[in-house]
Design a protein around this motif. Structure first.
Motif, mmCIF file in Angstrom:
data_model
loop_
_atom_site.group_PDB
_atom_site.id
_atom_site.type_symbol
_atom_site.label_atom_id
_atom_site.label_comp_id
_atom_site.label_asym_id
_atom_site.label_seq_id
_atom_site.Cartn_x
_atom_site.Cartn_y
_atom_site.Cartn_z
ATOM 1 N N ILE A 185 0.853 -1.191 0.000
ATOM 2 C CA ILE A 185 0.000 0.000 0.000
ATOM 3 C C ILE A 185 0.889 1.242 0.000
ATOM 4 C CG2 ILE A 185 -1.873 1.214 1.143
ATOM 5 C CD1 ILE A 185 -2.519 -1.327 2.675
ATOM 6 N N GLU A 186 0.829 2.000 -1.064
ATOM 7 C CA GLU A 186 1.579 3.252 -1.115
ATOM 8 C C GLU A 186 0.857 4.308 -0.279
ATOM 9 O OE1 GLU A 186 4.436 3.292 -2.388
ATOM 10 O OE2 GLU A 186 4.405 1.438 -3.569
ATOM 11 N N GLN A 187 1.609 5.289 0.200
ATOM 12 C CA GLN A 187 1.013 6.296 1.079
ATOM 13 C C GLN A 187 -0.096 7.077 0.377
ATOM 14 O OE1 GLN A 187 3.522 8.614 3.744
ATOM 15 N NE2 GLN A 187 5.242 7.233 3.337
ATOM 16 N N GLU A 188 0.080 7.374 -0.889
ATOM 17 C CA GLU A 188 -0.955 8.111 -1.621
ATOM 18 C C GLU A 188 -2.244 7.302 -1.674
ATOM 19 O OE1 GLU A 188 -1.705 10.151 -6.025
ATOM 20 O OE2 GLU A 188 0.260 9.318 -5.491
ATOM 21 N N GLU A 189 -2.119 6.011 -1.924
ATOM 22 C CA GLU A 189 -3.299 5.143 -1.959
ATOM 23 C C GLU A 189 -3.953 5.089 -0.590
ATOM 24 O OE1 GLU A 189 -4.576 0.481 -2.895
ATOM 25 O OE2 GLU A 189 -2.453 1.083 -2.895
ATOM 26 N N LEU A 190 -3.136 4.991 0.459
ATOM 27 C CA LEU A 190 -3.676 4.945 1.820
ATOM 28 C C LEU A 190 -4.453 6.219 2.135
ATOM 29 C CD1 LEU A 190 -3.848 3.523 4.568
ATOM 30 C CD2 LEU A 190 -1.636 4.561 5.154
ATOM 31 N N ARG A 191 -3.923 7.346 1.740
ATOM 32 C CA ARG A 191 -4.608 8.626 2.001
ATOM 33 C C ARG A 191 -5.926 8.740 1.242
ATOM 34 N NH1 ARG A 191 0.895 10.648 1.696
ATOM 35 N NH2 ARG A 191 1.577 11.395 3.764
ATOM 36 N N ASP A 192 -6.006 8.097 0.100
ATOM 37 C CA ASP A 192 -7.187 8.226 -0.747
ATOM 38 C C ASP A 192 -8.302 7.238 -0.407
ATOM 39 O OD1 ASP A 192 -6.005 10.271 -2.142
ATOM 40 O OD2 ASP A 192 -5.328 9.019 -3.811
ATOM 41 N N LEU A 193 -8.050 6.308 0.487
ATOM 42 C CA LEU A 193 -9.078 5.321 0.810
ATOM 43 C C LEU A 193 -10.283 5.986 1.477
ATOM 44 C CD1 LEU A 193 -7.034 2.313 2.288
ATOM 45 C CD2 LEU A 193 -8.118 2.454 0.038
ATOM 46 N N PRO A 194 -11.496 5.660 1.048
ATOM 47 C CA PRO A 194 -12.692 6.182 1.735
ATOM 48 C C PRO A 194 -12.931 5.371 3.009
ATOM 49 C CG PRO A 194 -13.335 4.770 -0.101
ATOM 50 C CD PRO A 194 -11.837 4.847 -0.139
ATOM 51 N N LEU A 195 -12.729 5.990 4.158
ATOM 52 C CA LEU A 195 -12.772 5.267 5.421
ATOM 53 C C LEU A 195 -13.758 5.899 6.394
ATOM 54 C CD1 LEU A 195 -8.924 4.794 5.983
ATOM 55 C CD2 LEU A 195 -10.528 3.082 5.099
ATOM 56 N N SER A 196 -14.270 5.083 7.288
ATOM 57 C CA SER A 196 -15.100 5.571 8.384
ATOM 58 C C SER A 196 -14.232 6.331 9.375
ATOM 59 C CB SER A 196 -15.768 4.386 9.083
ATOM 60 O OG SER A 196 -14.778 3.606 9.754
ATOM 61 N N GLU A 197 -14.861 6.884 10.400
ATOM 62 C CA GLU A 197 -14.096 7.619 11.413
ATOM 63 C C GLU A 197 -13.055 6.728 12.074
ATOM 64 O OE1 GLU A 197 -14.880 10.097 15.574
ATOM 65 O OE2 GLU A 197 -16.536 9.698 14.201
ATOM 66 N N GLN A 198 -13.426 5.482 12.387
ATOM 67 C CA GLN A 198 -12.474 4.567 13.012
ATOM 68 C C GLN A 198 -11.366 4.164 12.039
ATOM 69 O OE1 GLN A 198 -12.245 3.439 16.314
ATOM 70 N NE2 GLN A 198 -13.661 5.171 16.519
ATOM 71 N N PRO A 236 10.233 2.214 5.361
ATOM 72 C CA PRO A 236 9.132 1.321 5.729
ATOM 73 C C PRO A 236 8.225 0.972 4.560
ATOM 74 C CG PRO A 236 8.674 3.557 6.448
ATOM 75 C CD PRO A 236 10.082 3.560 5.937
ATOM 76 N N ILE A 237 7.690 -0.238 4.604
ATOM 77 C CA ILE A 237 6.749 -0.728 3.606
ATOM 78 C C ILE A 237 5.515 -1.236 4.335
ATOM 79 C CG2 ILE A 237 6.339 -2.444 1.796
ATOM 80 C CD1 ILE A 237 9.346 -2.453 1.278
ATOM 81 N N LEU A 238 4.341 -0.881 3.832
ATOM 82 C CA LEU A 238 3.080 -1.339 4.400
ATOM 83 C C LEU A 238 2.487 -2.385 3.469
ATOM 84 C CD1 LEU A 238 0.947 -0.914 6.674
ATOM 85 C CD2 LEU A 238 -0.162 0.725 5.136
ATOM 86 N N ASN A 239 2.278 -3.584 3.988
ATOM 87 C CA ASN A 239 1.798 -4.693 3.172
ATOM 88 C C ASN A 239 0.513 -5.293 3.731
ATOM 89 O OD1 ASN A 239 3.939 -4.754 1.299
ATOM 90 N ND2 ASN A 239 5.193 -6.008 2.656
ATOM 91 N N VAL A 240 -0.375 -5.688 2.829
ATOM 92 C CA VAL A 240 -1.459 -6.601 3.161
ATOM 93 C C VAL A 240 -1.001 -7.979 2.696
ATOM 94 C CG1 VAL A 240 -3.843 -7.276 2.741
ATOM 95 C CG2 VAL A 240 -3.254 -4.858 2.951
ATOM 96 N N ILE A 241 -0.924 -8.922 3.629
ATOM 97 C CA ILE A 241 -0.347 -10.230 3.339
ATOM 98 C C ILE A 241 -1.425 -11.299 3.424
ATOM 99 C CG2 ILE A 241 1.365 -11.955 4.041
ATOM 100 C CD1 ILE A 241 2.883 -9.548 5.379
ATOM 101 N N ASN A 242 -1.643 -11.963 2.306
ATOM 102 C CA ASN A 242 -2.493 -13.153 2.311
ATOM 103 C C ASN A 242 -1.669 -14.344 2.754
ATOM 104 O OD1 ASN A 242 -3.550 -15.720 0.837
ATOM 105 N ND2 ASN A 242 -5.306 -14.328 0.898
ATOM 106 N N HIS A 243 -0.509 -14.509 2.144
ATOM 107 C CA HIS A 243 0.472 -15.501 2.573
ATOM 108 C C HIS A 243 1.768 -15.248 1.832
ATOM 109 C CE1 HIS A 243 -1.247 -17.395 -1.055
ATOM 110 N NE2 HIS A 243 -0.034 -17.901 -1.225
ATOM 111 N N TYR A 244 2.860 -15.727 2.405
ATOM 112 C CA TYR A 244 4.150 -15.665 1.742
ATOM 113 C C TYR A 244 4.355 -16.928 0.900
ATOM 114 C CZ TYR A 244 5.502 -11.924 5.010
ATOM 115 O OH TYR A 244 5.571 -10.758 5.729
ATOM 116 N N ASP A 245 5.228 -16.841 -0.088
ATOM 117 C CA ASP A 245 5.592 -18.025 -0.853
ATOM 118 C C ASP A 245 6.360 -18.996 0.044
ATOM 119 O OD1 ASP A 245 4.457 -17.102 -3.207
ATOM 120 O OD2 ASP A 245 6.308 -16.102 -3.862
#
Length: 226
Positions: A52-65, A87-96
């Motif tokens: 997740i790049e920072q620009e993408e993170l900032r653009d996410l439509p999110l609730s207050e929480q 730093p890198i922010l990752n969503v991980i389903n699983h590693y190889d």
């Protein structure tokens, strides 16, 4: 590792507290507010690991929480970058998984240490999902020093005897450890920001042994790492 001696309460102490003796992991303990799962749900995922790049993170439509969670992550990225980390922010389903050597996998699900040619530390924080584990060095053995495993590795190696140690290093076998039968791995928990010692030429302590958790089916992880 005497885990009771490695807790701090702010980022400044996290990066300035020296590793010493058996202490090779420092933890900034935190109880975070916000809905980090919402970030995982809103991100467009691609493959096993989505960055997740920072620009993408900032653009996410999110609730207050969700917004509260986002601000915490952005603050963490900011202070780490100011410290000189990447730093890198990752969503991980699983590693190889590593299937090249059936008796000796070298993927991140195996207890291992990180290595660098220059002085550095590993930082990580699990915001959502299963958290990583560390293992006291006194409760483990380097796998390449276990006679039965070493004998099997020699069967894979076809060069001169003096090149065997280089072979182990080139294929990362020497970075992996086997937990003792009575070992007690330590969960890094959710929200805590950890600094782990890395194997590098100037390291004054044993590198920190750690591993990624096996993810729960249907539950991804939100992990910051550098």
């Amino acid at each position: 590792m005497r885990i009771e001696n490695c807790f701090v309460s702010n980022f400044k102490d996290l990066v300035s507290t020296p590793f010493i003796g058996e202490i090779n992991a420092i933890c900034w303990t935190r109880k975070l507010t916000g809905d980090f799962s919402e970030i995982v749900q809103k991100v467009t995922r691609c493959g096993n690991i989505t960055t997740i790049e920072q620009e993408e993170l900032r653009d996410l439509p999110l609730s207050e929480q969700g917004q509260l969670a986002r601000e915490i992550i952005l603050d963490d990225l900011k202070v780490l970058e100011a410290h000189g980390a990447s730093p890198i922010l990752n969503v991980i389903n699983h590693y190889d998984r590593d299937n090249t050597c059936p008796f000796f996998p070298t993927d991140v699900y195996s207890f291992h240490v990180d290595r660098s040619p220059i002085p550095t530390d590993t930082f990580l924080c699990t915001y959502y999902g299963e958290s990583s584990e560390i293992l006291p060095n006194s409760q483990s053995q380097k796998k390449v020093l276990i006679p039965a495993i070493r004998d099997e590795l020699k069967k894979l190696y076809h060069g001169a005897d003096e090149g065997f140690e280089s072979f182990l290093s080139e294929h990362f076998f020497d970075l992996h450890y086997q937990a003792d039968p009575d070992a007690r791995p330590i969960s890094l928990g959710l929200g805590n920001l950890w600094r782990l010692a890395v194997d590098h030429p100037e390291c004054q302590v044993p590198p920190c042994i750690h591993r990624a958790p096996k993810e729960k089916p249907g539950q991804e992880r939100l992990l910051l790492i550098c």
